[in-house]
Design an enzyme around this catalytic site. Sequence first.
Site, PDB file in Angstrom:
ATOM      1  N   THR B 313       0.823  -1.163  -0.013  1.00 52.59           N
ATOM      2  CA  THR B 313       0.111   0.046  -0.019  1.00 52.59           C
ATOM      3  C   THR B 313       0.898   1.301   0.080  1.00 52.59           C
ATOM      4  O   THR B 313       0.487   2.104  -0.744  1.00 52.59           O
ATOM      5  CB  THR B 313      -0.954   0.103   1.362  1.00 52.59           C
ATOM      6  OG1 THR B 313      -1.735  -1.260   1.288  1.00 52.59           O
ATOM      7  CG2 THR B 313      -1.852   1.294   1.134  1.00 52.59           C
ATOM      8  N   TRP B 316       2.546   1.482  -3.350  1.00 56.90           N
ATOM      9  CA  TRP B 316       1.936   1.736  -4.372  1.00 56.90           C
ATOM     10  C   TRP B 316       1.686   3.278  -4.594  1.00 56.90           C
ATOM     11  O   TRP B 316       1.486   3.948  -5.738  1.00 56.90           O
ATOM     12  CB  TRP B 316       0.419   1.208  -4.261  1.00 56.90           C
ATOM     13  CG  TRP B 316      -0.633   1.397  -5.311  1.00 56.90           C
ATOM     14  CD1 TRP B 316      -0.833   0.578  -6.390  1.00 56.90           C
ATOM     15  CD2 TRP B 316      -1.575   2.677  -5.479  1.00 56.90           C
ATOM     16  NE1 TRP B 316      -1.886   1.205  -6.995  1.00 56.90           N
ATOM     17  CE2 TRP B 316      -2.395   2.343  -6.402  1.00 56.90           C
ATOM     18  CE3 TRP B 316      -1.827   3.719  -4.519  1.00 56.90           C
ATOM     19  CZ2 TRP B 316      -3.405   3.265  -6.902  1.00 56.90           C
ATOM     20  CZ3 TRP B 316      -2.809   4.491  -4.790  1.00 56.90           C
ATOM     21  CH2 TRP B 316      -3.481   4.403  -5.982  1.00 56.90           C
ATOM     22  N   HIS B 317       1.702   4.060  -3.599  1.00 54.13           N
ATOM     23  CA  HIS B 317       1.401   5.432  -3.362  1.00 54.13           C
ATOM     24  C   HIS B 317       2.627   6.359  -4.060  1.00 54.13           C
ATOM     25  O   HIS B 317       2.536   7.581  -4.527  1.00 54.13           O
ATOM     26  CB  HIS B 317       0.852   5.924  -2.102  1.00 54.13           C
ATOM     27  CG  HIS B 317      -0.370   5.740  -1.675  1.00 54.13           C
ATOM     28  ND1 HIS B 317      -0.742   4.620  -1.086  1.00 54.13           N
ATOM     29  CD2 HIS B 317      -1.644   6.340  -2.074  1.00 54.13           C
ATOM     30  CE1 HIS B 317      -1.976   4.587  -0.962  1.00 54.13           C
ATOM     31  NE2 HIS B 317      -2.589   5.700  -1.184  1.00 54.13           N
ATOM     32  N   GLY B 318       3.730   5.788  -3.959  1.00 46.62           N
ATOM     33  CA  GLY B 318       4.987   6.424  -4.359  1.00 46.62           C
ATOM     34  C   GLY B 318       6.029   5.968  -4.274  1.00 46.62           C
ATOM     35  O   GLY B 318       6.357   5.278  -3.241  1.00 46.62           O
ATOM     36  N   PHE B 472      -0.085   9.069  -8.780  1.00 47.65           N
ATOM     37  CA  PHE B 472       0.097   7.879  -8.091  1.00 47.65           C
ATOM     38  C   PHE B 472      -0.391   6.782  -9.363  1.00 47.65           C
ATOM     39  O   PHE B 472      -0.801   6.892 -10.119  1.00 47.65           O
ATOM     40  CB  PHE B 472      -0.977   7.589  -6.946  1.00 47.65           C
ATOM     41  CG  PHE B 472      -0.521   8.315  -5.858  1.00 47.65           C
ATOM     42  CD1 PHE B 472       0.818   8.745  -5.625  1.00 47.65           C
ATOM     43  CD2 PHE B 472      -1.455   9.070  -4.831  1.00 47.65           C
ATOM     44  CE1 PHE B 472       1.276   9.599  -4.458  1.00 47.65           C
ATOM     45  CE2 PHE B 472      -1.053   9.993  -4.036  1.00 47.65           C
ATOM     46  CZ  PHE B 472       0.281  10.146  -3.761  1.00 47.65           C
TER      47      PHE B 472
END
Lengths: 383, 472
Positions: B313, B316-318, B472
Amino acid sequence: MKWVKGIFIGFFAFFIICMGFSTFNNKKEKSLIEGRALKQFPAFSGEKLIQTEYLNTLSDAFSDQITGRDKMIRAYNWLIVDVLQQKWAGSIAIGKNKQLYQEPELITDEAAYEKEVKECAELINKEAAKIKAAGSIFIYLNVPRKDVVETKNLPDYYPDSEKDYDHLISLLRSKLSDDVIFLDAKDIFEGKEHVYYSTDHHVNFTGQMLIYHKLMSIVKEQFPDIEVKELSDFRQKKRVIDGSFNRRIGYALTPEKEVLSVRPDFPYYAKRRSSKTAIFGGGKTYATAFMGGDYASTFVKTDKKEAPSIFISGSSYTNSLEALCTCSFSTMHSVDYRSNKSGKTLADYVQSEKPDYVVYLPNQSDKHFSLSTFKIHLGISDN
Amino acid sequence: MVFSSTIFLFAFLPILLILYFISPARCRNYILLIFSLIFYGWGGPSYLLLMIIVVTADYLFALFISMTEKKALRKLFLILTVAGNLGCLGYYKYTNFLIRNLNSIFGTDLTETRIILPIGISFFTFQAMSYVIDVYRKDVAVQKNPFYVMLYVSLFPQLVAGPIVRYKTVEDEILNRNIDIDEIAEGLERFMIGFGKKIIIANNTGALADLIFGMKSVDMPLAWVGAVTYTLQIYFDFSAYSDMAIGLGRIFGFHFEENFNFPYISKSVGDFWRRWHISLTTWFRDYIYIPLGGNRKGTGRMYFNMFVIWTLTGIWHGAEWNFILWGLYYFIFQSAEKLFLKKILEKIPRFFQHLYTLFVIVLGWVIFRCDDGLNHLIRYFKALFSFHINTGTSEILSAYFAKYGIYLFLGILFSIPIYRLIREALAEKLSGHKAAKIIFAGTGYLLVTGMFLISVLYLINSTYNPFIYFRF
């Protein structure tokens, strides 16, 4: 119930369709409110359609050309200022008595700022030494932002920028060498009211006259016979000046009339080199109290052959001062390094022209003391 | 292209609406597809090709999977799909991150590549991948029309910032959907609300958050104001996008799942993640956590699975360490809640449950926001707990509140379901009174339209209009 929903949907569809199609027909060139040229729709070509740059230009042009743009900006400011009674509109602070101010400079890292001020002083000292060596007198004129001087009308929430300024200027003053004659316009304006335009960040004609007089008092020490003009030597016309702040907030405020046009009430002769634009309307008509633009270089020769000469490195803040100096000096050469791309530094100019006096005024409309701005106005910008 | 831009609102949308509604039903999917590709291509035409290749490959692999019953072969196609999608995502999103870390660990001098992150790549790869996985699992029937698969992935309302729509959610609607005036009105209302949330609240709180997070040094009060402001910005920014996506979907006859459910009224971290970015949480749950064994293989394995999910998680965001840290931060709190904290929380008054949750969330967003190096993060956390107040801070805060106070107030007000509660209560009271119902509905539409028009004024007057989740 369906008809209520029908009206709701119909209004939305009508609104966006009309706005869209009318926008594509617009070809507005300038926005008076924003004081800038508006982007035009780029010429259509199938090939360009796959280029990001073309699509970005199209998006920007659409945003600029949107139907009713100026009216919507005014409506927005009406909402903010009149309806919500906000003391802010965009980056403009709305003070008392119809006075507008720019966004406060909030100092969050005092130590870093003090370091920058010291660097500004070192820089000035270095350049002042060169100018002194060339035989000229270097005068550093500091004109603070309006919120430092006209504190009476500041909105209540506005930070005490006068305190910050006083602290920084005393630090700077303490670091300046003897080669520098330092003039702080805050001291010059002490006890005076309304020396800046209500809706703008510039010093008005009254304020400029005060600065001119202070400057002349220094010149008189060496040239006691120099001619000094008074406010009463000029016929004045008052008009409503919207000023850049009020334009930016969509004329949300109607200010009082202020002196905008003046006309010398005495025989006046000054000739501007390489420009037909007359100063003070050539003394024959009313003309704006400032010279009308920030020129890269302005050289003016007057009929006062025995008087000393002056060189000014300034900006829009020195506009009226430059005009006033043409009433007293033999020559007045001014440069605005924001436009001047000659590659010559202030010291270079002084070396070649040997003026009697050099006035240096860094633009402080955004930040009190910015090293990069100080460099720019000495002509030693890295750019 | 972004929803909150004039070119979308007054050019793209009206042209699409006209063409869509005057066309026969059989052409509408193709019109939507063409416009969705234009919408995506507007931000960077070169990446349109990338998306088309990714979707085409996924379409083909799904087809291959459906054509065979051989387990090994089906698995092979699935592995190729997942590897292809993750490889693409990894290349564009994580290559430079990897190079930077290799350089710092091994002292190498590898040059960073000039890769520009394609907009919304994390969203569309996950969406495309989920379709193939669902076909593999036989949860959905394969779609033989490649244009429909392309439409499913590229459908412009949800393409670049979610919600991450599952194929089974829109499977029937791609083939056959009913559009009536009620649906359009509801969709439009939702779009307008999202538009207002974005333009009025998110953009203004965002401007303040950027100011504070951009400062070289902040003291405790400023740091907390910055953290709370960013907490509001990110919620209104992202949930507004979801509102607009769901609303636009509804206008065109699609029903996307909800992505937010007032996350800031949560009573625990677990509760928060059931309310925040629901489509991503459920995606990870269904496609990673459960296949890994979920909580069925013992406590130790469950915590390992949770660790994997939260690390993913975060990443995934950066492609920055702060995002990984942010993921692990939530792993710690969720684990603690599962281990003992939940039992304690249930015993304390509800107010303190909210307070605890908000505290964790706000600090979490600070980790998330400081993506320009861990030094910034450490400095900011020090400021949050420094108990140090600079002399000029009260003046600075008073200037900020004079300018942004109203937006912070609106942000806090609309973080709680007050509008929905009032509306539901009034609707219940008025049930049975036809005229009153009409007046109520009309007033609601009038208010929403008024807010939309005000938002347009803000949009025209503003130059600050970022979308956080676009990257994202």
